[in-house]
Motif scaffolding. Structure first.
Motif, short mmCIF file in Angstrom:
data_model
loop_
_atom_site.label_atom_id
_atom_site.label_comp_id
_atom_site.label_asym_id
_atom_site.label_seq_id
_atom_site.Cartn_x
_atom_site.Cartn_y
_atom_site.Cartn_z
N GLN A 139 0.83 -1.21 0.00
CA GLN A 139 0.00 0.00 0.00
C GLN A 139 0.86 1.25 0.00
N ILE A 140 1.93 1.22 0.80
CA ILE A 140 2.84 2.39 0.82
C ILE A 140 3.46 2.61 -0.54
N ALA A 141 3.85 1.48 -1.21
CA ALA A 141 4.42 1.61 -2.56
C ALA A 141 3.41 2.21 -3.53
N ALA A 142 2.12 1.76 -3.40
CA ALA A 142 1.09 2.33 -4.28
C ALA A 142 0.89 3.81 -3.98
N ILE A 143 0.91 4.16 -2.67
CA ILE A 143 0.77 5.58 -2.30
C ILE A 143 1.93 6.40 -2.83
N LEU A 144 3.15 5.81 -2.74
CA LEU A 144 4.33 6.52 -3.27
C LEU A 144 4.22 6.70 -4.78
N ASP A 145 3.70 5.64 -5.46
CA ASP A 145 3.50 5.77 -6.91
C ASP A 145 2.51 6.89 -7.22
N GLN A 146 1.40 6.89 -6.44
CA GLN A 146 0.42 7.97 -6.65
C GLN A 146 1.04 9.34 -6.34
N LYS A 147 1.88 9.39 -5.30
CA LYS A 147 2.53 10.65 -4.96
C LYS A 147 3.44 11.10 -6.09
N ASN A 148 4.21 10.15 -6.63
CA ASN A 148 5.10 10.50 -7.75
C ASN A 148 4.30 10.96 -8.95
N TYR A 149 3.15 10.27 -9.18
CA TYR A 149 2.30 10.68 -10.31
C TYR A 149 1.76 12.08 -10.10
N VAL A 150 1.29 12.35 -8.85
CA VAL A 150 0.76 13.68 -8.55
C VAL A 150 1.86 14.73 -8.67
N GLU A 151 3.07 14.40 -8.18
CA GLU A 151 4.18 15.36 -8.31
C GLU A 151 4.50 15.62 -9.76
N GLU A 152 4.53 14.55 -10.58
CA GLU A 152 4.80 14.74 -12.01
C GLU A 152 3.70 15.58 -12.66
N LEU A 153 2.43 15.26 -12.27
CA LEU A 153 1.32 16.05 -12.83
C LEU A 153 1.40 17.51 -12.37
N ASN A 154 1.78 17.70 -11.10
CA ASN A 154 1.94 19.07 -10.59
C ASN A 154 3.05 19.80 -11.33
N ARG A 155 4.15 19.07 -11.60
CA ARG A 155 5.26 19.69 -12.33
C ARG A 155 4.81 20.09 -13.74
N GLN A 156 4.05 19.19 -14.40
CA GLN A 156 3.56 19.52 -15.72
C GLN A 156 2.60 20.72 -15.68
N LEU A 157 1.73 20.74 -14.64
CA LEU A 157 0.81 21.87 -14.51
C LEU A 157 1.57 23.17 -14.24
N ASN A 158 2.63 23.07 -13.41
CA ASN A 158 3.43 24.27 -13.16
C ASN A 158 4.08 24.78 -14.43
N SER A 159 4.60 23.84 -15.23
CA SER A 159 5.20 24.25 -16.51
C SER A 159 4.14 24.87 -17.42
N THR A 160 2.90 24.26 -17.40
CA THR A 160 1.82 24.83 -18.23
C THR A 160 1.44 26.22 -17.74
N VAL A 161 1.36 26.38 -16.40
CA VAL A 161 1.04 27.70 -15.84
C VAL A 161 2.11 28.72 -16.18
N SER A 162 3.39 28.27 -16.13
CA SER A 162 4.49 29.19 -16.48
C SER A 162 4.39 29.62 -17.93
N SER A 163 4.07 28.63 -18.81
CA SER A 163 3.92 28.98 -20.23
C SER A 163 2.74 29.92 -20.44
#
Length: 401
Positions: A162-186
């Motif tokens: 479960q922790i590994a799945a949560i970490l995967d979701q966290k990494n996915y959310v962080e990646e999505l947040n990074r992409q959104l930040n780049s989109t917001v910057s653009s």
């Protein structure tokens, strides 16, 4: 009764098997690069340290006894740098008994088995940083609870999943947040560019409004001039009409003259109307020509600015070329002076060469003369010797007779 050292070796071998197996399984299920804080990896290092220190001889020092494993490891690295040959040569490694007792794990078959087990660790990707670590500290304690299976362990594995799945979701959310930040910057950059373009358009609109106001003033002025021309034309027509009426009253008796005057007046009226139409057309043409002239003036100003920039650049290049030419001229002067000095040196060397050649010719001539004299002396000496020999031969012959 079993040998205690054999039991220790068997226990360490079994612990090494369990540690390597658990590390490989947990690493494959973890699915990421391992770091130094990973508990199975820490337990693996603790077990390996126990294995390497089993039966290690105590090195006596001035202050205390020191039991370290770095001596044999340095010897292994020095004698056998190829990792593939360690499993085959660890049993017969020369000088290994200098560091271990005869019953040590590294001196028996268990050492070769552990070396073979270590080959399976090639499937693990680990990232370790030993900078700042105290590698001379005491050996850690083996945590046997890691290798004992129970319900709590099963629940712990489920929690790890479960922790590994949560970490995967966290990494996915962080990646999505990074992409959104780049989109917001653009988007911010695009908004800034749109604001700049909007500001530029507002400035251009203000300029266009000023131009429209100027054109409206010019149009009003032209209309005033047109009204003045119309008033003058009407006045002229009224005067002409008065003249026509006067002439009509004067030449009332002559119908033909009146018709001619009337036709003349109508012709003049048509000419005046045509003149008015031509003036209006010319006014429209002048307005359009004025617009074209303004546009041409703007283009000419832009071209003038560009040519001024080009002229400035060409002047800078001309200054640079002048500086380079001056430098090259100075270098040419220096090289010409050097060439003059070298030519003088060459002329002096040629004079010396000619003098040396003359001296060589004199020496050759003197050598030839000396050789001729030597040959003459040698020939005279040979002749004298021959005559003396003949004379002695005659004397010997006379004495023999």
């Amino acid at each position: 009764v079993k040998d205690p050292t054999a039991v220790e070796r068997a226990n360490l071998l079994n612990m090494a098997k369990l540690s390597i197996k658990g590390l490989i399984e947990s690493a494959l299920s973890f699915g990421r690069t391992l770091d130094s804080d990973y508990p199975p990896l820490q337990q693996f290092f603790v077990v390996m340290e126990h294995c390497l220190k089993h039966g290690l001889k105590v090195r006596k020092s001035f202050l205390s006894y020191n039991k370290t494993i770095w001596g044999p490891l340095e010897l292994v690295e020095k004698l056998y740098p190829e990792a593939e040959e360690i499993a085959a040569s660890v049993r017969d490694l020369p000088g290994l008994n200098e560091f271990y007792e005869y019953h040590a794990l590294m001196m028996e078959e268990e050492g070769a088995v552990i070396v073979g087990l270590l080959v399976g660790l090639n499937v693990i990707d680990a990232n370790l940083c030993v900078k700042g670590e105290d590698l001379d500290s005491q050996v850690g304690v083996i945590d046997f609870s890691v290798y004992l299976k129970s319900d709590d362990d099963i629940g712990g594995k489920e929690r790890n999943v479960q922790i590994a799945a949560i970490l995967d979701q966290k990494n996915y959310v962080e990646e999505l947040n990074r992409q959104l930040n780049s989109t917001v910057s653009s988007l911010h950059a695009r908004v800034d560019s749109l604001e700049k373009s909007n500001t530029k358009l507002i400035e251009e609109l203000a300029i266009a409004k000023n131009n429209i106001i100027k054109l409206q003033e010019e149009n009003h002025q032209l209309r005033s001039e047109n009204t003045l021309i119309l008033m003058k034309t009407q006045h002229h027509l009224e005067a002409t009409k008065v003249d026509v009426e006067a002439e009509l009253q004067t030449y009332k008796h002559s119908r033909q003259g009146l018709d001619e005057m009337y036709n003349e007046a109508r012709r003049q009226l048509r000419e005046e109307a045509q003149l008015r139409q031509d003036m209006e057309n010319e006014l429209v043409v002048q307005v359009s020509m004025k617009h074209e002239i303004e546009l041409a003036m703007k283009l000419l100003e832009k071209d003038i600015h560009e040519k001024q920039d080009t002229l400035i650049g060409l002047r800078q290049q001309l200054d640079e070329v002048k500086a380079i030419n001056m430098e090259m001229y100075q270098k040419l002067q220096v090289s010409e002076d050097a060439m003059k000095e070298k030519n003088e040196i060459i002329s002096r060397l040629e004079d010396k060469t000619n003098q040396i050649n003359a001296a060589m010719k004199q020496l050759e001539q003197s050598d030839k003369d000396l050789l001729t004299q030597t040959r003459t002396i040698a020939m005279s000496f040979v002749k004298c010797a021959s005559n003396e020999a003949q004379h002695q031969y005659k004397l010997v012959k006379d004495i023999s007779f």
